[in-house]
Enzyme design. Structure first.
Site, PDB file in Angstrom:
ATOM      1  N   CYS D  76      39.598  43.131  46.305  1.00 63.79           N
ATOM      2  CA  CYS D  76      40.142  41.774  46.244  1.00 63.79           C
ATOM      3  C   CYS D  76      39.885  41.033  47.546  1.00 63.79           C
ATOM      4  CB  CYS D  76      41.653  41.827  46.040  1.00 63.79           C
ATOM      5  SG  CYS D  76      42.147  41.589  44.343  1.00 63.79           S
ATOM      6  N   HIS D  77      39.529  39.765  47.423  1.00 64.55           N
ATOM      7  CA  HIS D  77      39.393  38.914  48.601  1.00 64.55           C
ATOM      8  C   HIS D  77      40.780  38.527  49.117  1.00 64.55           C
ATOM      9  CE1 HIS D  77      35.590  38.345  46.448  1.00 64.55           C
ATOM     10  NE2 HIS D  77      35.048  38.040  47.601  1.00 64.55           N
ATOM     11  N   ASP D 129      63.338  50.640  40.375  1.00 69.07           N
ATOM     12  CA  ASP D 129      64.011  51.254  41.526  1.00 69.07           C
ATOM     13  C   ASP D 129      65.488  50.870  41.597  1.00 69.07           C
ATOM     14  OD1 ASP D 129      64.006  52.739  44.006  1.00 69.07           O
ATOM     15  OD2 ASP D 129      64.148  50.823  45.032  1.00 69.07           O
TER      16      ASP D 129
END
Lengths: 161, 161, 161, 161, 161, 161
Positions: D76-77, D129
């Site tokens: 990813c950029h 979580d």
């Protein structure tokens, strides 16, 4: 001799102001080698998926490392990389070595030399980590900038040795 | 030849299981050099606070870089470093070079070779970054593990060249 | 019903105190699938190095992602992972899907369920990223905890559906 | 079938060169669900501050996760997000589930699909979580791209199932 | 006067060696205040979910910030926090101020003062960020260590002013 | 009174949409002080390299901290800083204090107030860490925005007290 741009007139470290610079396309190419024992090189080059591929992992780590440059190098500007490639091949000159070549590009106000050099360094470190179970004596060498283009200071191309 | 511990029997990369290893004190020492033009070396060594101190900045960056090792190196275990030191001095052997020496320690289940080598690499990259305004031709070389102690595989000390 | 451990008696979020817990070996296994078009699956499974290997990249990203768990999940404790493995294979049940399986281990005061689940999620996201040029309709599903061992609350194993 | 843009003609992973692309406004919307027991859903929806609010925490974690996308997804950029929103509500279709919806925007050279999907995944993981003390059997499902706009490849909108 | 432990006998910065120290339970409590206009305080204290809750967001950011301490503070050791809590309430002494209190704990070789102080600072900065649309003149003050326990240097409790 | 931009009309936290804003040059200046015992101040100001230089380390940490702003502050936009400077000097007003001044700049769609304030906070925390071996009672105070320029909301300059 020009003084250091990362240090201000008062001797303080600074992230130098590039706000007035134009956004131009900038590229940098860097290389480095990892020297190793002949048997280690054979293991690294035997890239079949069954035995795992340290080279592909190191190439990927180099790309990811380039994205961390401004985290690691204190006075580097954060910049939006538009391209990073890393390739690792048997070195043509050294006897038993892998050569890492990284190219980084951005369209921005500052160069990408450090991004290319960081990609090379992280790829070399990852090769070391992947292969150190069989060879702790490997040496990372010749990490250097080969060329850069773009920006006011003009293009740079390393003179052949 | 032992195979690569970071690659499983199925050829997959893995963070190797060190859960059964004992927590022992482990140390590693690594070094590297940055070769540069004589004028660049003079500038780096002229460490007066008025003109700024690339060496102190690079030493600090190396310490901070050691803490990023498990972020950068894909299969490194995260571990609680108990000590990191980095020192940079004029190299005794190369003509115009700075030598970076890093020592890392932990009390843990796995060695700190990569932490010491990462500290050296980040310090070298930072020297490059700090000094590149005056010298783009610098070369990072001889990044290598000098010694490690602790752990089941025993101590390692690089044979003199 | 037990209340949520990450929230204190005053309703405030907290990183719950695990200081009094014993250091024990803890493991967790999680899985997930990425559903895709048949042609996408064929492309992913054709793992020859010439055309690149999205699966190996996603496995590595999953391992690295596990190390970022406490950065990403606000109330997760940072912990020293002793092992992470991620494997991606064609799913045996779904028609056109890859199944990601991650195992995380630590010797510590708190479980590694979130590390295993984060490894699975990051691997699934990376598969999506690697393959999205040919298939934007992929779906990540069935990300779940399969089993955990260690710790005072005892072992857990998901009931078969 | 188009080949994978993240893999070069030589089979190497690469961060593809987007330097020649125009800076345009780009948006992406992604969703996902977390399926849970009825009692868990009631606990999550009872958002009074006295008992703490897992939903608000997960929304915030999703936004922060979007900013980590280029750290997590190897190719990813990095890009300057101009907006991220994440909302979590009772799902209208599944019986006992929360639906996470994320919208990401940038003005840049590359799309924000991965940022939206990462925001959804991190928000789902955070819900897990926060609620796992009462329900370890929750399942994250249907993480998918709903629409994207901007960029040369044109807009995309998922076909209704 | 004792010299600075983070600086070696040669004047170099170092991550001081704590390898010989015992693992003991260590706690630290720090506080700080954000002074603001009366109307800003009213807005912050009106914590209904409809209008959003800057205080809950700042508490969470403080907890997450504590986990970043060794990334931010150059010579801090990375350590496995066992507990972090952050609470923000109207200050009892200052006229128009919110008081942030953070408690950090670990079982380790080094103290958690910096973790507690970093949690306070990040929570204060987040309050500023959340409220700055209505009040840019807020001031962060009185960020200080209130007490620490554990470790060879003994307990510390700030003398009342 | 304007409402909080980081909170949407539905009360949810959001990274506010700045996509329609123009890219303009933006600057921010922030300051803060660290109050300490007279002997601590003398130690900090005795900046000879032989005994190490806490001030130079804290200035560098402040610059690096500014680059972490969007990681730390939940709803901050990531942005490409074009300049950061941090300077620490004896405070002219307080009796025994160091004053930290940070200037941040960008060319972008959103302001850099938080980057300047984060630089100040991290520099103050680092001074505390460097000097705490001799003085645990230091207090960080008066962390505030002094001025900002650029952006639609116009310039701001703190009224003198």
């Amino acid at each position: 001799m020009d003084d250091l741009t990362h240090i201000g007139p008062d001797g303080r470290a600074r992230m130098v102001d590039v706000g007035a610079k134009a956004d131009t396309e900038r590229t940098a190419v860097a290389t480095g080698i990892v020297q190793m024992a002949p048997a280690t090189l054979q293991r690294a080059l035997g890239r079949d998926t069954k035995k795992g591929d340290p080279i592909a992992i190191a190439e990927l780590a180099g790309i990811m490392g380039a994205k961390r440059t401004s985290d690691l190098i204190p006075l580097c500007h954060p910049l939006p990389l538009t391209s990073v490639t890393v390739s690792i091949e048997r070195d043509g000159e050294a006897d038993n070595a892998l050569r890492v070549t990284a190219t980084a590009k951005t369209t921005g106000k500052t160069g990408v030399e450090m991004e290319a050099l960081t990609a090379v360094s992280v790829a070399c470190l990852t090769l070391y980590d992947m292969l150190k179970a069989v060879d702790k004596a490997m040496v990372i060498s010749s990490v250097e900038l080969i060329e850069k283009t773009g920006g006011k200071s003009g293009d740079y191309r390393k003179a052949p040795r």
